[in-house]
Scaffold this motif. Structure first.
Motif, mmCIF file in Angstrom:
data_model
loop_
_atom_site.group_PDB
_atom_site.id
_atom_site.type_symbol
_atom_site.label_atom_id
_atom_site.label_comp_id
_atom_site.label_asym_id
_atom_site.label_seq_id
_atom_site.Cartn_x
_atom_site.Cartn_y
_atom_site.Cartn_z
ATOM 1 N N SER A 48 0.863 -1.191 0.000
ATOM 2 C CA SER A 48 0.000 0.000 0.000
ATOM 3 C C SER A 48 0.889 1.226 0.000
ATOM 4 C CB SER A 48 -0.908 -0.005 1.222
ATOM 5 O OG SER A 48 -0.129 -0.018 2.395
ATOM 6 N N GLY A 49 0.504 2.228 -0.690
ATOM 7 C CA GLY A 49 1.340 3.419 -0.795
ATOM 8 C C GLY A 49 2.073 3.426 -2.121
ATOM 9 N N SER A 50 3.156 4.154 -2.166
ATOM 10 C CA SER A 50 3.899 4.314 -3.415
ATOM 11 C C SER A 50 5.296 3.730 -3.269
ATOM 12 C CB SER A 50 4.005 5.797 -3.786
ATOM 13 O OG SER A 50 2.734 6.349 -3.975
ATOM 14 N N PRO A 51 5.457 2.492 -3.691
ATOM 15 C CA PRO A 51 6.784 1.895 -3.577
ATOM 16 C C PRO A 51 7.656 2.249 -4.758
ATOM 17 C CG PRO A 51 5.274 0.284 -4.446
ATOM 18 C CD PRO A 51 4.470 1.550 -4.237
ATOM 19 N N GLU A 52 8.929 2.047 -4.581
ATOM 20 C CA GLU A 52 9.862 2.096 -5.704
ATOM 21 C C GLU A 52 10.161 0.660 -6.110
ATOM 22 O OE1 GLU A 52 13.177 5.204 -4.799
ATOM 23 O OE2 GLU A 52 13.015 4.633 -6.911
ATOM 24 N N LEU A 53 10.243 0.437 -7.398
ATOM 25 C CA LEU A 53 10.508 -0.906 -7.888
ATOM 26 C C LEU A 53 11.841 -0.941 -8.628
ATOM 27 C CD1 LEU A 53 8.428 -3.260 -7.478
ATOM 28 C CD2 LEU A 53 7.376 -0.997 -7.383
ATOM 29 N N PHE A 54 12.532 -2.049 -8.476
ATOM 30 C CA PHE A 54 13.865 -2.223 -9.047
ATOM 31 C C PHE A 54 13.978 -3.608 -9.665
ATOM 32 C CE2 PHE A 54 15.834 1.230 -6.518
ATOM 33 C CZ PHE A 54 14.920 1.354 -5.485
ATOM 34 N N TRP A 55 14.904 -3.730 -10.591
ATOM 35 C CA TRP A 55 15.369 -5.043 -11.036
ATOM 36 C C TRP A 55 16.869 -5.121 -10.768
ATOM 37 C CZ3 TRP A 55 13.054 -9.450 -12.335
ATOM 38 C CH2 TRP A 55 11.703 -9.416 -12.686
ATOM 39 N N TYR A 56 17.260 -6.192 -10.064
ATOM 40 C CA TYR A 56 18.668 -6.493 -9.819
ATOM 41 C C TYR A 56 19.037 -7.743 -10.606
ATOM 42 C CZ TYR A 56 19.251 -3.084 -6.096
ATOM 43 O OH TYR A 56 19.361 -1.914 -5.389
ATOM 44 N N VAL A 57 20.307 -7.821 -11.000
ATOM 45 C CA VAL A 57 20.752 -8.965 -11.791
ATOM 46 C C VAL A 57 22.057 -9.512 -11.217
ATOM 47 C CG1 VAL A 57 21.957 -7.469 -13.456
ATOM 48 C CG2 VAL A 57 21.292 -9.785 -14.125
ATOM 49 N N GLN A 58 22.180 -10.817 -11.254
ATOM 50 C CA GLN A 58 23.417 -11.457 -10.816
ATOM 51 C C GLN A 58 23.899 -12.366 -11.931
ATOM 52 O OE1 GLN A 58 23.174 -13.936 -7.286
ATOM 53 N NE2 GLN A 58 25.309 -13.555 -6.799
ATOM 54 N N TYR A 59 24.946 -11.929 -12.634
ATOM 55 C CA TYR A 59 25.553 -12.767 -13.655
ATOM 56 C C TYR A 59 26.443 -13.808 -12.990
ATOM 57 C CZ TYR A 59 23.985 -8.981 -16.676
ATOM 58 O OH TYR A 59 23.214 -8.051 -17.308
ATOM 59 N N SER A 60 26.749 -14.845 -13.742
ATOM 60 C CA SER A 60 27.542 -15.932 -13.185
ATOM 61 C C SER A 60 28.865 -15.402 -12.634
ATOM 62 C CB SER A 60 27.798 -16.967 -14.286
ATOM 63 O OG SER A 60 28.623 -18.001 -13.802
ATOM 64 N N ARG A 61 29.133 -15.747 -11.398
ATOM 65 C CA ARG A 61 30.387 -15.394 -10.720
ATOM 66 C C ARG A 61 30.570 -13.896 -10.563
ATOM 67 N NH1 ARG A 61 31.850 -19.851 -13.646
ATOM 68 N NH2 ARG A 61 32.589 -18.659 -15.416
ATOM 69 N N GLN A 62 29.502 -13.152 -10.590
ATOM 70 C CA GLN A 62 29.574 -11.718 -10.320
ATOM 71 C C GLN A 62 28.629 -11.376 -9.179
ATOM 72 O OE1 GLN A 62 29.319 -9.048 -13.659
ATOM 73 N NE2 GLN A 62 30.214 -10.540 -15.069
#
Lengths: 109, 116
Positions: A28-42
């Protein structure tokens, strides 16, 4: 309560095909949305955030408040896109980050 | 230069032991975090410190004790390790306490803890 849901644990697409990684949230309310990525061995790193309305490495994500979704899309998948992708939510004010369970994307040559 | 570094990278230990994981950030950030990634790849916040002050303490057994000697360091000490503690632990930092348009998390590379 689960705030961020990524329904697909594994996703495979062929190189050059469109890809969409789904993310739904509950907050509820106004969230911020993100995408995070994890490449192999990083390490895990930020891919993009909705507030910036940016396209990173050909990926875009639109916040749909009506459907409470923040799906990640790319029109033509590349092999180097193979990675683990996490959708995340943060209250606009506050300190928490809530992550989804992640989607493992494999792009088949 | 590594922005957020955590040591060790791998930690294998016996049940009942006490162990520590160290984290340091050289970004000048005010806020640091510990996340746990379980076998299902789910990332869950454990603790957060802002300028050495504990601000988030999720439901975590009190065998886990974070310690922040200064704002650049947030160490995680675990007493009486149990099998279920096996996971990857990620340290992270952000510039300020309040999440917002200019905030993002910088993650360490993770510490894989295996309890035998």
């Amino acid at each position: 309560a689960q705030r961020v849901t990524q329904p697909e644990k594994l996703l495979s697409v062929f190189k050059g095909a469109p890809v969409e990684l789904k993310c739904n949230y509950s907050y509820s309310g106004s969230p911020e949305l993100f995408w995070y990525v994890q490449y192999s061995r990083q390490r895990l790193q930020l891919l993009l955030r909705h507030i910036s309305r940016e396209s990173i490495k050909g990926f875009t994500a639109d916040l749909n408040k009506g459907e409470t979704s923040f799906h990640l899309k790319k029109p033509f998948a590349q092999e180097e896109d193979s990675a683990m992708y996490y959708c995340a939510l943060s209250p606009y004010t506050g300190n928490q980050f809530y992550f989804g369970t992640g989607t493992s994307l494999t792009v088949i040559p | 230069d590594t922005a957020v570094s955590q040591t060790p990278k791998y930690l294998v230990t016996q049940m009942g032991n006490d162990k520590s994981i160290k984290c340091e950030q050289n970004l000048g950030h005010d806020t640091m975090y510990w996340y746990k990634q379980d076998s299902k790849k789910f990332l869950k916040i454990m603790f957060s410190y802002n300028n050495k002050e504990l601000i988030i303490n999720e439901t975590v057994p009190n065998r886990f004790s974070p310690k922040s000697p200064d704002k650049a360091h947030l160490n995680l000490h675990i007493n009486s390790l149990e099998l279920g503690d096996s996971a990857v632990y990620f340290c992270a930092s952000s510039r300020h306490r309040a999440a917002g348009v200019n905030e993002k998390l910088f993650f360490g590379s993770g510490t894989q803890l295996s309890v035998l």
